[in-house]
Design a protein around this motif. Sequence first.
Motif, PDB file in Angstrom:
ATOM      1  N   ILE A  68       0.856  -1.187   0.000  1.00  0.00           N
ATOM      2  CA  ILE A  68       0.000   0.000   0.000  1.00  0.00           C
ATOM      3  C   ILE A  68       0.889   1.233   0.000  1.00  0.00           C
ATOM      4  O   ILE A  68       1.749   1.389   0.865  1.00  0.00           O
ATOM      5  CB  ILE A  68      -0.927   0.050   1.232  1.00  0.00           C
ATOM      6  N   VAL A  69       0.679   2.101  -0.986  1.00  0.00           N
ATOM      7  CA  VAL A  69       1.413   3.363  -1.077  1.00  0.00           C
ATOM      8  C   VAL A  69       0.553   4.469  -0.471  1.00  0.00           C
ATOM      9  O   VAL A  69      -0.586   4.684  -0.904  1.00  0.00           O
ATOM     10  CB  VAL A  69       1.772   3.699  -2.541  1.00  0.00           C
ATOM     11  N   VAL A  70       1.080   5.141   0.532  1.00  0.00           N
ATOM     12  CA  VAL A  70       0.333   6.212   1.198  1.00  0.00           C
ATOM     13  C   VAL A  70       0.837   7.545   0.662  1.00  0.00           C
ATOM     14  O   VAL A  70       1.681   8.224   1.247  1.00  0.00           O
ATOM     15  CB  VAL A  70       0.482   6.113   2.733  1.00  0.00           C
ATOM     16  N   TYR A  71       0.302   7.885  -0.497  1.00  0.00           N
ATOM     17  CA  TYR A  71       0.587   9.155  -1.175  1.00  0.00           C
ATOM     18  C   TYR A  71      -0.695   9.631  -1.826  1.00  0.00           C
ATOM     19  O   TYR A  71      -1.503   8.818  -2.307  1.00  0.00           O
ATOM     20  CB  TYR A  71       1.651   8.972  -2.262  1.00  0.00           C
ATOM     21  N   GLY A  72      -0.892  10.929  -1.859  1.00  0.00           N
ATOM     22  CA  GLY A  72      -2.056  11.477  -2.535  1.00  0.00           C
ATOM     23  C   GLY A  72      -1.936  11.344  -4.043  1.00  0.00           C
ATOM     24  O   GLY A  72      -0.834  11.251  -4.585  1.00  0.00           O
ATOM     25  N   GLY A  73      -3.082  11.346  -4.712  1.00  0.00           N
ATOM     26  CA  GLY A  73      -3.054  11.131  -6.146  1.00  0.00           C
ATOM     27  C   GLY A  73      -3.030  12.392  -6.984  1.00  0.00           C
ATOM     28  O   GLY A  73      -2.634  12.358  -8.148  1.00  0.00           O
ATOM     29  N   GLY A  97      -0.607  -6.047  -7.336  1.00  0.00           N
ATOM     30  CA  GLY A  97      -0.370  -6.201  -5.904  1.00  0.00           C
ATOM     31  C   GLY A  97      -0.012  -4.909  -5.196  1.00  0.00           C
ATOM     32  O   GLY A  97       0.203  -4.903  -3.980  1.00  0.00           O
ATOM     33  N   VAL A  98       0.048  -3.813  -5.947  1.00  0.00           N
ATOM     34  CA  VAL A  98       0.393  -2.516  -5.355  1.00  0.00           C
ATOM     35  C   VAL A  98      -0.804  -1.578  -5.483  1.00  0.00           C
ATOM     36  O   VAL A  98      -1.316  -1.353  -6.583  1.00  0.00           O
ATOM     37  CB  VAL A  98       1.621  -1.889  -6.044  1.00  0.00           C
ATOM     38  N   GLY A  99      -1.272  -1.056  -4.378  1.00  0.00           N
ATOM     39  CA  GLY A  99      -2.404  -0.134  -4.379  1.00  0.00           C
ATOM     40  C   GLY A  99      -2.032   1.175  -3.710  1.00  0.00           C
ATOM     41  O   GLY A  99      -1.025   1.267  -3.008  1.00  0.00           O
ATOM     42  N   ARG A 100      -2.865   2.180  -3.918  1.00  0.00           N
ATOM     43  CA  ARG A 100      -2.613   3.493  -3.330  1.00  0.00           C
ATOM     44  C   ARG A 100      -3.828   3.946  -2.549  1.00  0.00           C
ATOM     45  O   ARG A 100      -4.960   3.782  -2.986  1.00  0.00           O
ATOM     46  CB  ARG A 100      -2.296   4.525  -4.425  1.00  0.00           C
ATOM     47  N   ILE A 101      -3.589   4.515  -1.400  1.00  0.00           N
ATOM     48  CA  ILE A 101      -4.671   5.061  -0.593  1.00  0.00           C
ATOM     49  C   ILE A 101      -5.411   6.123  -1.404  1.00  0.00           C
ATOM     50  O   ILE A 101      -4.796   6.925  -2.099  1.00  0.00           O
ATOM     51  CB  ILE A 101      -4.100   5.640   0.718  1.00  0.00           C
ATOM     52  N   GLN A 102      -6.739   6.107  -1.360  1.00  0.00           N
ATOM     53  CA  GLN A 102      -7.529   6.977  -2.234  1.00  0.00           C
ATOM     54  C   GLN A 102      -7.841   8.316  -1.574  1.00  0.00           C
ATOM     55  O   GLN A 102      -8.862   8.500  -0.905  1.00  0.00           O
ATOM     56  CB  GLN A 102      -8.819   6.258  -2.651  1.00  0.00           C
ATOM     57  N   ALA A 103      -6.903   9.234  -1.749  1.00  0.00           N
ATOM     58  CA  ALA A 103      -7.051  10.595  -1.234  1.00  0.00           C
ATOM     59  C   ALA A 103      -6.201  11.511  -2.102  1.00  0.00           C
ATOM     60  O   ALA A 103      -5.287  11.051  -2.791  1.00  0.00           O
ATOM     61  CB  ALA A 103      -6.620  10.670   0.225  1.00  0.00           C
ATOM     62  N   LEU A 207      -9.425   4.392   5.088  1.00  0.00           N
ATOM     63  CA  LEU A 207      -8.770   4.424   3.781  1.00  0.00           C
ATOM     64  C   LEU A 207      -7.705   3.330   3.674  1.00  0.00           C
ATOM     65  O   LEU A 207      -7.539   2.710   2.623  1.00  0.00           O
ATOM     66  CB  LEU A 207      -8.137   5.793   3.544  1.00  0.00           C
ATOM     67  N   LEU A 208      -6.991   3.085   4.758  1.00  0.00           N
ATOM     68  CA  LEU A 208      -6.001   2.001   4.780  1.00  0.00           C
ATOM     69  C   LEU A 208      -6.689   0.642   4.670  1.00  0.00           C
ATOM     70  O   LEU A 208      -6.250  -0.243   3.920  1.00  0.00           O
ATOM     71  CB  LEU A 208      -5.176   2.074   6.059  1.00  0.00           C
ATOM     72  N   LEU A 209      -7.770   0.472   5.404  1.00  0.00           N
ATOM     73  CA  LEU A 209      -8.518  -0.785   5.360  1.00  0.00           C
ATOM     74  C   LEU A 209      -9.094  -1.051   3.972  1.00  0.00           C
ATOM     75  O   LEU A 209      -9.084  -2.188   3.495  1.00  0.00           O
ATOM     76  CB  LEU A 209      -9.645  -0.774   6.398  1.00  0.00           C
ATOM     77  N   ASP A 210      -9.586   0.007   3.332  1.00  0.00           N
ATOM     78  CA  ASP A 210     -10.150  -0.154   1.981  1.00  0.00           C
ATOM     79  C   ASP A 210      -9.109  -0.741   1.029  1.00  0.00           C
ATOM     80  O   ASP A 210      -9.404  -1.642   0.236  1.00  0.00           O
ATOM     81  CB  ASP A 210     -10.623   1.212   1.432  1.00  0.00           C
ATOM     82  N   GLN A 211      -7.883  -0.228   1.086  1.00  0.00           N
ATOM     83  CA  GLN A 211      -6.832  -0.724   0.202  1.00  0.00           C
ATOM     84  C   GLN A 211      -6.410  -2.149   0.578  1.00  0.00           C
ATOM     85  O   GLN A 211      -6.143  -2.969  -0.288  1.00  0.00           O
ATOM     86  CB  GLN A 211      -5.627   0.206   0.240  1.00  0.00           C
ATOM     87  N   ALA A 212      -6.360  -2.425   1.873  1.00  0.00           N
ATOM     88  CA  ALA A 212      -6.018  -3.781   2.304  1.00  0.00           C
ATOM     89  C   ALA A 212      -7.034  -4.789   1.795  1.00  0.00           C
ATOM     90  O   ALA A 212      -6.671  -5.873   1.301  1.00  0.00           O
ATOM     91  CB  ALA A 212      -5.927  -3.833   3.833  1.00  0.00           C
TER      92      ALA A 212
END
Length: 218
Positions: A68-73, A97-103, A207-212
């Motif tokens: 999980i990448v914690v960076y804004g889009g 397998g790589v996702g980004r937090i949606q913010a 937001l972290l849980l959503d990506q997990a």
Amino acid sequence: MSNVSFSDIAIIACGTLSLELNYLKKEGFLDAHSLSYTTPGLHQDVPELERQLVKRIIKAKEKVNKVIVVYGGKFCYVNVDEPTRTMQKIIEEHGPGVGRIQATHCMDMLAGEDERDKIAQELAGGENVWWMTPGWIKYRKEVFKGWDKGVANENFPRHTGGAVVLDGIGYIDQYMAEQPEEFLEYSDWMGIPIQGYNISLDRFKSLLLDQAELLNAV
């Protein structure tokens, strides 16, 4: 909150958010396989941001399949030399397998737009606010690297509602108590008042849980 585990997920984040993520780890919510951080403030140096981020993703994927990448889009990575290259494209290049937090940015991770509007109305009568997280206080030298008083005067004073720090970890009260002169100097440099606003970290957790959950479903 869901009982989703992060134990087989690596989390890579901007160092500006290390305070919140380390807090969530300490309280037991974030049982991540690993936590790693890029240098705070790299939104001002996108080539270095991309270099550090890619290096950490590749290293993480040597040990786990989910990241999980914690960076804004929208605001954290703006490539003026190659406008079509976005944070999302960088993420996608490393597979499903790589996702980004949606913010859109770190402030949005802690408080959504509607909540920020309410806070601005409460604290500043709806005036324009310069939003910050505790990391923008702790890592001031990195976040505002290269900014002199002239640049500060061009950017901050038009935020007539002052600066508001979205604080979900009790950082500002402690900072003001332990380093009041430094806090006042920071405010003087910005040319606007700074005040903290206590929030919960529920949005950040969600937001972290959503990506997990999305990565677990891949």
